[in-house]
Motif scaffolding. Structure first.
Motif, PDB file in Angstrom:
ATOM      1  N   ARG A  14       1.580   9.094  -1.837  1.00 38.41           N
ATOM      2  CA  ARG A  14       1.628   9.392  -0.409  1.00 38.41           C
ATOM      3  C   ARG A  14       0.464   8.700   0.283  1.00 38.41           C
ATOM      4  NH1 ARG A  14       0.834  15.380   1.169  1.00 38.41           N
ATOM      5  NH2 ARG A  14       2.504  15.584  -0.335  1.00 38.41           N
ATOM      6  N   ASN A  15       0.742   7.955   1.339  1.00 39.68           N
ATOM      7  CA  ASN A  15      -0.248   7.195   2.114  1.00 39.68           C
ATOM      8  C   ASN A  15      -0.965   6.129   1.290  1.00 39.68           C
ATOM      9  OD1 ASN A  15       0.397   8.697   4.342  1.00 39.68           O
ATOM     10  ND2 ASN A  15      -1.306  10.097   4.131  1.00 39.68           N
ATOM     11  N   ALA A  16      -0.307   5.625   0.259  1.00 40.84           N
ATOM     12  CA  ALA A  16      -0.876   4.536  -0.545  1.00 40.84           C
ATOM     13  C   ALA A  16       0.251   3.601  -0.960  1.00 40.84           C
ATOM     14  CB  ALA A  16      -1.583   5.083  -1.774  1.00 40.84           C
ATOM     15  N   ILE A  17      -0.056   2.292  -1.008  1.00 41.30           N
ATOM     16  CA  ILE A  17       0.943   1.298  -1.392  1.00 41.30           C
ATOM     17  C   ILE A  17       0.376   0.391  -2.473  1.00 41.30           C
ATOM     18  CG2 ILE A  17       2.197   1.244   0.789  1.00 41.30           C
ATOM     19  CD1 ILE A  17       0.539  -1.205   1.552  1.00 41.30           C
ATOM     20  N   ARG A  18       1.268  -0.158  -3.284  1.00 41.07           N
ATOM     21  CA  ARG A  18       0.880  -1.118  -4.320  1.00 41.07           C
ATOM     22  C   ARG A  18       1.165  -2.506  -3.775  1.00 41.07           C
ATOM     23  NH1 ARG A  18      -0.125   0.600  -9.005  1.00 41.07           N
ATOM     24  NH2 ARG A  18       1.246   2.387  -8.774  1.00 41.07           N
ATOM     25  N   LEU A  19       0.166  -3.397  -3.882  1.00 37.70           N
ATOM     26  CA  LEU A  19       0.261  -4.736  -3.298  1.00 37.70           C
ATOM     27  C   LEU A  19       0.042  -5.819  -4.340  1.00 37.70           C
ATOM     28  CD1 LEU A  19      -1.928  -3.611  -0.438  1.00 37.70           C
ATOM     29  CD2 LEU A  19       0.221  -4.712   0.027  1.00 37.70           C
ATOM     30  N   LEU A  20       0.680  -6.957  -4.104  1.00 42.95           N
ATOM     31  CA  LEU A  20       0.520  -8.143  -4.932  1.00 42.95           C
ATOM     32  C   LEU A  20      -0.317  -9.140  -4.135  1.00 42.95           C
ATOM     33  CD1 LEU A  20       1.688  -9.180  -7.666  1.00 42.95           C
ATOM     34  CD2 LEU A  20       3.337 -10.416  -6.301  1.00 42.95           C
ATOM     35  N   ILE A  21      -1.469  -9.525  -4.679  1.00 36.19           N
ATOM     36  CA  ILE A  21      -2.376 -10.449  -4.006  1.00 36.19           C
ATOM     37  C   ILE A  21      -2.285 -11.798  -4.710  1.00 36.19           C
ATOM     38  CG2 ILE A  21      -4.741 -10.868  -3.260  1.00 36.19           C
ATOM     39  CD1 ILE A  21      -3.570  -8.289  -2.124  1.00 36.19           C
ATOM     40  N   ALA A  42      -3.683   0.140  -2.076  1.00 36.73           N
ATOM     41  CA  ALA A  42      -4.397   0.241  -0.798  1.00 36.73           C
ATOM     42  C   ALA A  42      -3.943   1.480  -0.034  1.00 36.73           C
ATOM     43  CB  ALA A  42      -4.152  -1.000   0.048  1.00 36.73           C
ATOM     44  N   HIS A  43      -4.813   1.955   0.838  1.00 35.29           N
ATOM     45  CA  HIS A  43      -4.531   3.132   1.664  1.00 35.29           C
ATOM     46  C   HIS A  43      -3.728   2.709   2.891  1.00 35.29           C
ATOM     47  CE1 HIS A  43      -5.022   6.982   3.534  1.00 35.29           C
ATOM     48  NE2 HIS A  43      -5.731   6.491   4.532  1.00 35.29           N
ATOM     49  N   ASP A  44      -2.605   3.384   3.122  1.00 37.98           N
ATOM     50  CA  ASP A  44      -1.751   3.141   4.288  1.00 37.98           C
ATOM     51  C   ASP A  44      -1.682   4.433   5.097  1.00 37.98           C
ATOM     52  OD1 ASP A  44       0.077   2.167   6.103  1.00 37.98           O
ATOM     53  OD2 ASP A  44       1.783   2.272   4.755  1.00 37.98           O
ATOM     54  N   PRO A  45      -2.613   4.630   6.053  1.00 33.02           N
ATOM     55  CA  PRO A  45      -2.704   5.918   6.741  1.00 33.02           C
ATOM     56  C   PRO A  45      -1.475   6.281   7.570  1.00 33.02           C
ATOM     57  CG  PRO A  45      -4.173   4.313   7.752  1.00 33.02           C
ATOM     58  CD  PRO A  45      -3.603   3.675   6.533  1.00 33.02           C
ATOM     59  N   LYS A  46      -0.788   5.281   8.141  1.00 38.62           N
ATOM     60  CA  LYS A  46       0.378   5.565   8.992  1.00 38.62           C
ATOM     61  C   LYS A  46       1.693   5.533   8.225  1.00 38.62           C
ATOM     62  CE  LYS A  46      -2.006   3.688  12.970  1.00 38.62           C
ATOM     63  NZ  LYS A  46      -2.050   2.608  13.925  1.00 38.62           N
ATOM     64  N   ASN A  47       1.651   5.115   6.971  1.00 39.56           N
ATOM     65  CA  ASN A  47       2.836   5.062   6.111  1.00 39.56           C
ATOM     66  C   ASN A  47       3.933   4.169   6.696  1.00 39.56           C
ATOM     67  OD1 ASN A  47       3.276   5.917   3.568  1.00 39.56           O
ATOM     68  ND2 ASN A  47       4.162   7.883   4.103  1.00 39.56           N
ATOM     69  N   HIS A  48       3.565   2.999   7.244  1.00 48.36           N
ATOM     70  CA  HIS A  48       4.516   2.082   7.866  1.00 48.36           C
ATOM     71  C   HIS A  48       5.025   1.001   6.922  1.00 48.36           C
ATOM     72  CE1 HIS A  48       4.329   3.731  11.810  1.00 48.36           C
ATOM     73  NE2 HIS A  48       3.053   3.444  12.007  1.00 48.36           N
ATOM     74  N   CYS A  49       4.303   0.689   5.870  1.00 48.70           N
ATOM     75  CA  CYS A  49       4.650  -0.457   5.012  1.00 48.70           C
ATOM     76  C   CYS A  49       5.875  -0.174   4.158  1.00 48.70           C
ATOM     77  CB  CYS A  49       3.479  -0.802   4.112  1.00 48.70           C
ATOM     78  SG  CYS A  49       2.054  -1.376   5.021  1.00 48.70           S
ATOM     79  N   ARG A  63     -15.473   3.621  -1.319  1.00 50.19           N
ATOM     80  CA  ARG A  63     -14.155   3.756  -1.944  1.00 50.19           C
ATOM     81  C   ARG A  63     -13.456   5.032  -1.477  1.00 50.19           C
ATOM     82  NH1 ARG A  63     -12.607   1.519  -7.273  1.00 50.19           N
ATOM     83  NH2 ARG A  63     -13.564  -0.513  -7.300  1.00 50.19           N
ATOM     84  N   PHE A  64     -12.156   4.928  -1.247  1.00 51.44           N
ATOM     85  CA  PHE A  64     -11.347   6.082  -0.847  1.00 51.44           C
ATOM     86  C   PHE A  64     -11.081   6.968  -2.057  1.00 51.44           C
ATOM     87  CE2 PHE A  64      -7.360   8.090   0.519  1.00 51.44           C
ATOM     88  CZ  PHE A  64      -7.749   8.559   1.757  1.00 51.44           C
ATOM     89  N   SER A  65     -10.813   6.353  -3.191  1.00 55.58           N
ATOM     90  CA  SER A  65     -10.676   7.042  -4.479  1.00 55.58           C
ATOM     91  C   SER A  65     -11.065   6.046  -5.565  1.00 55.58           C
ATOM     92  CB  SER A  65      -9.252   7.555  -4.681  1.00 55.58           C
ATOM     93  OG  SER A  65      -8.375   6.469  -4.873  1.00 55.58           O
ATOM     94  N   LEU A  66     -10.820   6.378  -6.811  1.00 57.09           N
ATOM     95  CA  LEU A  66     -11.218   5.485  -7.901  1.00 57.09           C
ATOM     96  C   LEU A  66     -10.475   4.156  -7.864  1.00 57.09           C
ATOM     97  CD1 LEU A  66     -11.562   7.923 -10.907  1.00 57.09           C
ATOM     98  CD2 LEU A  66     -13.364   6.715  -9.695  1.00 57.09           C
ATOM     99  N   GLU A  67      -9.206   4.162  -7.473  1.00 58.01           N
ATOM    100  CA  GLU A  67      -8.436   2.920  -7.482  1.00 58.01           C
ATOM    101  C   GLU A  67      -8.189   2.336  -6.094  1.00 58.01           C
ATOM    102  OE1 GLU A  67      -4.080   5.103  -7.841  1.00 58.01           O
ATOM    103  OE2 GLU A  67      -4.816   3.840  -9.453  1.00 58.01           O
TER     104      GLU A  67
END
Length: 83
Positions: A14-21, A42-49, A63-67
């Protein structure tokens, strides 16, 4: 202030997404660049992605959390939009 551009793969939590860089690594023996990918959360506060969106990420001061150490700044290109 550090910025990254990444492609959303899946929602991680919830409110986090996995990204490919995507990154280019230079091989000194072959004198050629090769594409390598790094996966981050990454943290996605609005959950739009959504899957396939290209987003701009900003590194957090702490850091927001460990990961999670990046936050979504804005969606650069939404998946499915025709330019």
């Amino acid at each position: 202030m550090s910025l990254l551009l990444g492609k959303c793969i899946t929602p991680a939590k919830r409110n986090a997404i996995r990204l490919l860089i995507p990154q280019l690594r230079f091989d000194t023996f072959l004198n050629k660049h090769f594409r390598e990918n790094e996966t981050i959360v990454a943290h996605d506060p609005k959950n739009h992605c959504k899957e396939g969106d290209w987003v701009l990420l900003r590194k957090l001061d702490s850091r927001f959390s460990l990961e999670i150490e990046y936050q979504v700044e804005k969606i650069v290109y939404e998946s499915g939009n025709i330019i």
